[in-house]
Enzyme design. Structure first.
Site, PDB file in Angstrom:
ATOM      1  N   LYS A  34     -18.429   2.005  41.557  1.00 47.43           N
ATOM      2  CA  LYS A  34     -17.847   0.660  41.371  1.00 47.43           C
ATOM      3  C   LYS A  34     -16.813   0.623  40.271  1.00 47.43           C
ATOM      4  O   LYS A  34     -15.867  -0.128  40.313  1.00 47.43           O
ATOM      5  CB  LYS A  34     -18.985  -0.277  40.942  1.00 47.43           C
ATOM      6  CG  LYS A  34     -19.452  -1.183  41.989  1.00 47.43           C
ATOM      7  CD  LYS A  34     -20.296  -2.338  41.520  1.00 47.43           C
ATOM      8  CE  LYS A  34     -21.301  -2.147  40.449  1.00 47.43           C
ATOM      9  NZ  LYS A  34     -22.192  -3.323  40.314  1.00 47.43           N
ATOM     10  N   GLY A  48     -34.060  11.268  26.662  1.00 49.50           N
ATOM     11  CA  GLY A  48     -34.028  12.627  27.184  1.00 49.50           C
ATOM     12  C   GLY A  48     -34.632  12.739  28.557  1.00 49.50           C
ATOM     13  O   GLY A  48     -34.762  11.765  29.280  1.00 49.50           O
ATOM     14  N   GLU A 113     -42.032  10.529  23.178  1.00 50.72           N
ATOM     15  CA  GLU A 113     -41.799   9.086  23.298  1.00 50.72           C
ATOM     16  C   GLU A 113     -43.112   8.433  23.700  1.00 50.72           C
ATOM     17  O   GLU A 113     -44.110   9.127  23.952  1.00 50.72           O
ATOM     18  CB  GLU A 113     -40.699   8.802  24.327  1.00 50.72           C
ATOM     19  CG  GLU A 113     -39.323   9.252  23.859  1.00 50.72           C
ATOM     20  CD  GLU A 113     -38.222   8.937  24.866  1.00 50.72           C
ATOM     21  OE1 GLU A 113     -37.896   7.778  25.046  1.00 50.72           O
ATOM     22  OE2 GLU A 113     -37.711   9.895  25.470  1.00 50.72           O
ATOM     23  N   ARG A 284     -44.779   1.610  26.993  1.00 51.42           N
ATOM     24  CA  ARG A 284     -43.787   0.551  26.770  1.00 51.42           C
ATOM     25  C   ARG A 284     -44.251  -0.858  27.083  1.00 51.42           C
ATOM     26  O   ARG A 284     -43.881  -1.802  26.397  1.00 51.42           O
ATOM     27  CB  ARG A 284     -42.589   0.818  27.678  1.00 51.42           C
ATOM     28  CG  ARG A 284     -41.576   1.568  26.962  1.00 51.42           C
ATOM     29  CD  ARG A 284     -40.392   1.755  27.789  1.00 51.42           C
ATOM     30  NE  ARG A 284     -39.804   2.954  27.251  1.00 51.42           N
ATOM     31  CZ  ARG A 284     -38.794   3.590  27.764  1.00 51.42           C
ATOM     32  NH1 ARG A 284     -38.262   3.149  28.874  1.00 51.42           N
ATOM     33  NH2 ARG A 284     -38.324   4.646  27.188  1.00 51.42           N
ATOM     34  N   HIS A 345     -34.808  -3.273  31.024  1.00 50.07           N
ATOM     35  CA  HIS A 345     -34.355  -1.893  30.867  1.00 50.07           C
ATOM     36  C   HIS A 345     -34.398  -1.091  32.155  1.00 50.07           C
ATOM     37  O   HIS A 345     -33.461  -0.345  32.453  1.00 50.07           O
ATOM     38  CB  HIS A 345     -35.237  -1.230  29.811  1.00 50.07           C
ATOM     39  CG  HIS A 345     -34.873   0.178  29.485  1.00 50.07           C
ATOM     40  ND1 HIS A 345     -33.637   0.528  28.980  1.00 50.07           N
ATOM     41  CD2 HIS A 345     -35.591   1.338  29.574  1.00 50.07           C
ATOM     42  CE1 HIS A 345     -33.607   1.843  28.763  1.00 50.07           C
ATOM     43  NE2 HIS A 345     -34.768   2.352  29.132  1.00 50.07           N
ATOM     44  N   SER A 385     -37.193   9.191  34.081  1.00 54.68           N
ATOM     45  CA  SER A 385     -36.209   8.732  35.069  1.00 54.68           C
ATOM     46  C   SER A 385     -35.092   9.752  35.308  1.00 54.68           C
ATOM     47  O   SER A 385     -34.698   9.981  36.453  1.00 54.68           O
ATOM     48  CB  SER A 385     -35.604   7.397  34.653  1.00 54.68           C
ATOM     49  OG  SER A 385     -35.294   7.409  33.298  1.00 54.68           O
ATOM     50  N   LEU A 386     -34.586  10.389  34.249  1.00 59.40           N
ATOM     51  CA  LEU A 386     -33.587  11.441  34.478  1.00 59.40           C
ATOM     52  C   LEU A 386     -34.240  12.567  35.287  1.00 59.40           C
ATOM     53  O   LEU A 386     -33.623  13.168  36.171  1.00 59.40           O
ATOM     54  CB  LEU A 386     -33.045  11.973  33.146  1.00 59.40           C
ATOM     55  CG  LEU A 386     -32.193  10.984  32.319  1.00 59.40           C
ATOM     56  CD1 LEU A 386     -31.839  11.578  30.954  1.00 59.40           C
ATOM     57  CD2 LEU A 386     -30.918  10.590  33.053  1.00 59.40           C
TER      58      LEU A 386
HETATM   59  C1  SIN Z   1     -35.140   5.668  25.282  1.00 63.64           C
HETATM   60  O1  SIN Z   1     -34.429   6.514  24.757  1.00 63.64           O
HETATM   61  O2  SIN Z   1     -35.958   5.000  24.667  1.00 63.64           O
HETATM   62  C2  SIN Z   1     -34.982   5.418  26.732  1.00 63.64           C
HETATM   63  C3  SIN Z   1     -35.564   6.514  27.479  1.00 63.64           C
HETATM   64  C4  SIN Z   1     -36.034   6.005  28.801  1.00 63.64           C
HETATM   65  O3  SIN Z   1     -35.832   4.852  29.134  1.00 63.64           O
HETATM   66  O4  SIN Z   1     -36.676   6.794  29.509  1.00 63.64           O
END
Ligand code: SIN
Length: 534
Positions: A34, A48, A113, A284, A345, A385-386
């Site tokens: 887009k 990451g 994380e 989260r 997010h 997610s990546l």
């Molecule tokens: C973050 O860096 O907190 C985001 C990482 C994510 O959303 O997986």
């Protein structure tokens, strides 16, 4: 006139580009974006990519952490596939030129994380997504089979069922899509395989960490085309976005808490200790809800993320981008706590797909945030997610390459603008855009009630009707296409939330505050369900 390809990829993030690179070994690929070719959520991912790397970690533990975050709704096979294939995909990213941060001994540095019991997140300082996007784009540009089409907006998918000459007996399939080109013309792109890689829908909410491209395009187009949509009630709110009047959508990565950051109230109290055994590294949903509840109780506008007990030189080296951005807003994170608030997010639901990214419409695939593979269940584990984008981009390309014998014998009608004229009512677009995002924030946010959801449903029904009329009366523009998509996506979120009569993962409702075994199933919607509200 149409453009013909073997593979049509709509969107240019990690999922779409991973698909494109592999598919280009088998045929021609169009990657249509887009905005600029690298503009999308991948580029802004900081934390990451999670994958088991170290001797003290195991597939079983990564699977377990993912299932725990997903609160009973992950599809176990999707989790297994993703976790077990992750390390190989990570090696491919390195081979393709991604420069992850390394430790002095030469191994990839691993961070932590929320929700991860082990250090397993490979990162490129605090700009991991940008580095992955850079390397993938460079590799795609080097492939003679891949053509980029930037600044082209997908308007609608083309299916055999809708194409005028469809045989009544032929099985439906996706034929491609109509695009609004930079010239203002609508062009037809046809392909044997079409891949939705359009990202999420954070712009459905007033406050989001997402870039402007995140308008739910893939989900909305797939829904209108008749594909099954799953689990849209699970919208993830990131606990920590920068709170500053001029900071638009700036994320403060969870890896700051992974490296020892502490959330504090204005009084200095480290409140997460009383909310969850993992304190600041709780999943989260728990952290975002805890902050939301503290803000509602105190009336304060934000909480604070405190890094000041860590060595300044280390912070500046480990988080150069976050340090510099905070500094540009007058906040020195080595000396003062960072003001933060939760913001929309990540979309955990999406277009329902199998383990190869195939949707319920033959020859239509979905990868990345717009897809629901079942990996995330009711709540996504950070940095999965990546990983999902690379794993499922790869798997989808393998499956799609078996569809190259699909006939390209149907010529769909060219786009018919009907009686459309240039708009003299653009105020409707800006007004409705603002209204949808505000009502979603106020009525369909972190804590929900039936009453607020019903209110949102009524307003959205009216707004969708107005937008539908406008869409057909006036010439198509990108703003109108995006508005129509956020309206449809917002309604999918609301209808899914109304159907889930329990609280689970990211969906928390005051009327049904507990999990219910009877509700432990996906929420599935198909075309027509929004027109037949509960
Ligand atoms: C973050 O860096 O907190 C985001 C990482 C994510 O959303 O997986």
């Amino acid at each position: 006139m149409s453009q013909n390809f073997d593979f049509l990829v709509i969107g240019g993030g990690v999922g779409g580009l991973s698909f494109a690179l592999k598919a280009a070994r088998h045929g021609t690929v169009a990657v249509v974006t887009k905005r600029a070719r690298n503009e999308g959520a991948t580029r802004y991912a900081q934390g990451g990519i999670a994958a088991v790397q170290s001797a003290d970690d195991s597939f079983e533990e990564h699977i377990e952490d993912t299932l725990t975050a997903g609160a009973g709704l992950c599809r176990r096979e999707a989790v297994e596939v993703c976790v077990r294939e992750g390390p190989e995909r990570l090696r491919e990213l390195v081979a393709c030129g991604v420069q992850f941060t390394h430790r002095p001994d030469g191994s990839i540095d691993l961070t932590r994380e929320g929700g991860h019991k082990k250090r397993r997140i490979a990162h490129a300082a605090d700009l991991t997504g940008a580095e992955i996007e850079r390397a993938l784009i460079a590799s795609c540009e080097a492939s003679p089979n891949i053509t980029f089409f930037p600044e082209c907006t997908a308007v609608e998918l083309i299916t055999l069922e809708k194409a005028a000459r469809a045989s009544l007996h032929a099985q439906n399939r996706c034929l491609g899509a109509y695009f609004l080109m930079p010239t203002g013309e609508i062009e037809t792109f046809l392909a044997k395989v079409t891949v939705l890689a359009t990202g999420g829908a954070g712009k459905v909410y007033l406050y989001t960490s997402n870039p402007d491209t995140a308008t739910g395009d893939g989900v909305a187009m797939a829904y209108r085309a008749g594909a099954r949509i799953a689990n849209m009630e699970f919208y993830q709110f990131h606990p920590t976005c920068l709170y500053h009047p001029h900071a638009k959508s700036f994320l403060i990565s969870e890896s700051l808490r992974g490296e020892g950051g502490i959330l504090r109230l204005k009084s200095g109290e480290a409140f997460m200790k009383r909310c969850h055994p993992m304190a600041d590294l709780a999943p989260r949903d728990v952290v975002a809800r805890a902050i939301d509840s503290e803000l509602k109780r105190s009336g304060e506008p934000c909480v604070f993320l405190d890094m000041t007990h860590l060595a300044p030189a280390y912070l500046i080296e480990r988080f150069p981008h976050i340090y510099a951005t905070c500094k540009s807003f007058g906040i020195d994170l080595t000396r003062q706590p960072i003001p933060v608030v939760p913001a929309a997010h990540y979309q955990c639901g999406g277009v329902d797909v199998d383990l190869d990214g195939q949707t319920t419409i033959p020859n239509l695939f979905a990868v990345g945030e717009c897809a629901c593979t079942g990996l995330h269940g009711a709540n996504r584990l950070a940095s999965n997610s990546l990983l999902e984008g690379t794993v499922f981009g790869h798997r989808a390309a393998l499956r799609a390459s078996t569809l190259l014998d699909t006939p390209m014998d149907v010529v769909p009608p060219v786009w018919d603008p009907g009686e459309a004229v240039p708009s003299d009512e653009s105020v409707l677009v800006s007004h409705n855009w603002e209204e949808i995002r505000r009502l979603m924030w106020n009525y369909v946010g972190i804590v929900r009630t039936d009453k607020r959801l019903r209110r949102a449903e009524r307003r959205l029904a009216m707004l969708r009707e107005e937008i539908r009329e406008y869409y057909w009366r006036y010439n198509v523009t990108r703003d109108v296409v995006e508005l129509r998509n956020i309206a449809d996506t917002a309604m999918l979120i609301v209808e899914s939330a109304l159907r889930r009569r329990e609280s689970r993962g990211l969906h928390y409702t005051l009327e049904h505050p507990d999990k219910s075994e009877a509700c432990r199933h996906d929420t599935l919607l198909t075309r027509g369900d929004l027109e037949r509200p509960l």
